[in-house]
Design an enzyme around this catalytic site. Sequence first.
Site, PDB file in Angstrom:
ATOM      1  N   SER A 144       0.880  -1.268  -0.033  1.00 16.04           N
ATOM      2  CA  SER A 144       0.111   0.023   0.084  1.00 16.04           C
ATOM      3  C   SER A 144       0.838   1.177  -0.005  1.00 16.04           C
ATOM      4  CB  SER A 144      -1.047   0.008   1.369  1.00 16.04           C
ATOM      5  OG  SER A 144      -1.519   1.347   1.428  1.00 16.04           O
ATOM      6  N   TYR A 156      -2.426  -0.549  10.453  1.00 13.51           N
ATOM      7  CA  TYR A 156      -2.456  -1.070   9.021  1.00 13.51           C
ATOM      8  C   TYR A 156      -1.232  -0.587   8.311  1.00 13.51           C
ATOM      9  CZ  TYR A 156      -3.977  -1.287   4.001  1.00 13.51           C
ATOM     10  OH  TYR A 156      -3.942  -1.487   2.555  1.00 13.51           O
TER      11      TYR A 156
END
Length: 255
Positions: A144, A156
């Site tokens: 990501s 995350y």
Amino acid sequence: MTGLTGKTALVTGASRGIGRAIAERLAAEGALVVVHYGSNESAAKDVVATIQAAGGQAFAVRAELGVDGDVDTLFTGLEAGLAGRPLDILVNNVGIMDYDATIDTATQKQFEHVFAINVRAPLFITQRALTLMPDGGRIINVSSGVTWFAIPEIVYAMSKGALNVFSRSLAHTQGARGITVNTVSPGVTETDMNAWLSDSNVAQAISDLTALGRPGKPADIGDVVAFFASEDARWVNGQTLEVNGGLFLGPRLAR
């Protein structure tokens, strides 16, 4: 790009979003695709049916990740479906986001759950996959853009940072076998995880921050994964490719 006819591929988290797009693109290139899913059987069956309707090959395997025995469950189904064939391509796509896991509110349980799926699962799935993978195989990890731009959801972001390190280390150790390991790093992409993009004002704000003027789509990511899986990418190894349409390059210029 050369085709993947005769190759086999496992795509984790392939029942929807980016994973689905990857599965469909690899199948379109000729690979037999193993569509992994955690719980949504109907969605996984729909992916398989779509691939088969287009003339491709696929089968689904269910395995909840982040729990004891998850890798054994996955590979029992995988190996049964492959019926003695090797696994040529592994795409570690599965990942979860916990929007409550910020520096102010994250709990140990949240941390462990996110890392179990986003980091532990790819590690041990890859460990097992390497026993089935021939020399010259391909491993692609889906990370990501939050590894280089900041978001409040720190757990995350940390998990995706760990995945980037995993890719580089793995590329180094598997080079002797001719196995390439690369990372695809999507920007803001239209998936269930980013359901907030359904707000037209938010979507426009993201578009204004992107040189190409729109959020990403799952197919944008799937196409790049297909390149890394192909023979054309044989000399690309240990790299992270930001696939984001030019996110945060600066203010968009008027035409």
